[in-house]
Write an enzyme that holds these catalytic residues in place. Sequence first.
Site, PDB file in Angstrom:
ATOM      1  N   GLY A  52     114.898 -34.910  76.723  1.00  0.00           N
ATOM      2  CA  GLY A  52     113.624 -33.757  77.189  1.00  0.00           C
ATOM      3  C   GLY A  52     114.376 -33.174  78.450  1.00  0.00           C
ATOM      4  O   GLY A  52     115.125 -33.814  79.091  1.00  0.00           O
ATOM      5  N   GLN A  57     114.455 -28.360  85.912  1.00  0.00           N
ATOM      6  CA  GLN A  57     115.517 -29.188  86.416  1.00  0.00           C
ATOM      7  C   GLN A  57     117.003 -28.611  86.050  1.00  0.00           C
ATOM      8  O   GLN A  57     118.054 -29.116  86.440  1.00  0.00           O
ATOM      9  CB  GLN A  57     115.641 -30.202  85.091  1.00  0.00           C
ATOM     10  N   CYS A 102     115.790 -40.541  83.447  1.00  0.00           N
ATOM     11  CA  CYS A 102     115.660 -39.194  83.802  1.00  0.00           C
ATOM     12  C   CYS A 102     116.931 -38.602  84.185  1.00  0.00           C
ATOM     13  O   CYS A 102     117.798 -39.205  85.035  1.00  0.00           O
ATOM     14  CB  CYS A 102     114.544 -38.821  84.715  1.00  0.00           C
ATOM     15  N   LEU A 103     117.110 -37.544  83.507  1.00  0.00           N
ATOM     16  CA  LEU A 103     118.582 -36.822  83.754  1.00  0.00           C
ATOM     17  C   LEU A 103     118.964 -36.335  85.336  1.00  0.00           C
ATOM     18  O   LEU A 103     119.761 -36.173  85.789  1.00  0.00           O
ATOM     19  CB  LEU A 103     118.736 -35.678  83.052  1.00  0.00           C
ATOM     20  N   HIS A 144     106.303 -37.106  80.778  1.00  0.00           N
ATOM     21  CA  HIS A 144     107.249 -37.171  81.586  1.00  0.00           C
ATOM     22  C   HIS A 144     107.837 -35.627  81.960  1.00  0.00           C
ATOM     23  O   HIS A 144     108.093 -35.360  83.079  1.00  0.00           O
ATOM     24  CB  HIS A 144     108.666 -37.802  80.936  1.00  0.00           C
ATOM     25  N   GLU A 145     107.957 -34.749  80.750  1.00  0.00           N
ATOM     26  CA  GLU A 145     108.222 -33.340  81.091  1.00  0.00           C
ATOM     27  C   GLU A 145     107.160 -32.749  81.722  1.00  0.00           C
ATOM     28  O   GLU A 145     107.410 -31.971  82.612  1.00  0.00           O
ATOM     29  CB  GLU A 145     108.734 -32.745  79.880  1.00  0.00           C
ATOM     30  N   HIS A 148     107.251 -33.343  85.383  1.00  0.00           N
ATOM     31  CA  HIS A 148     108.493 -32.649  86.014  1.00  0.00           C
ATOM     32  C   HIS A 148     107.837 -31.139  86.599  1.00  0.00           C
ATOM     33  O   HIS A 148     108.053 -30.731  87.753  1.00  0.00           O
ATOM     34  CB  HIS A 148     109.619 -32.331  85.102  1.00  0.00           C
TER      35      HIS A 148
HETATM   36 NI    NI Z   1     113.178 -36.257  83.654  1.00  0.00          NI
END
Ligand code: NI
Length: 178
Positions: A52, A57, A102-103, A144-145, A148
Amino acid sequence: MLKIMTMAVREIKTYPDPVLRNKTARVETIDDTIQRLIEDMVETMHAAPGVGLAANQVGVPLQLAVIDLSTREEQESRHPLLVLINPEILSTQGSVIAEEGCLSLPEYAEKIKRAAKVTVRAQDRRGKPFKIEADGLMAKALQHEIDHLNGLLLIDRLSTLKKDIFKRKYRKAALQKA
Ligand code: NI
């Protein structure tokens, strides 16, 4: 002069970049710039690799996220690539604790409490409204997204104690890099 853009994988912003901490703005017009952003986000997510990615991000503060769980066996063929424009959670049910990464927080993973089921309303990449009801990995990814897009990271879902441990580890890592 015609400028040919070949780089489609964008740089992923990591903690503590402030772009990750601000609430994003609604997408009002779904134009070519947005379509290009979607393409780049999908490519960036796949290259990472991740399941995701939210627009902030990659430094674009808009309510747009992509999710692709097709590489996760248990979800295979259940959900196609999902593009979410202006997503919002309509309802939640139950709770579940599962490990998350998470990235934007490289090499960090922690158990996070989330709703077990969610109903989300969003627009697709053509602007058409849709609803999705999900549990399991998709429910986790949606929450999660959407977090963000509201300027929240998974560390904001930690207990005070775990958050303190994270901050100490992070400071130590940042000092070692310097
Ligand atoms: Ni994330």
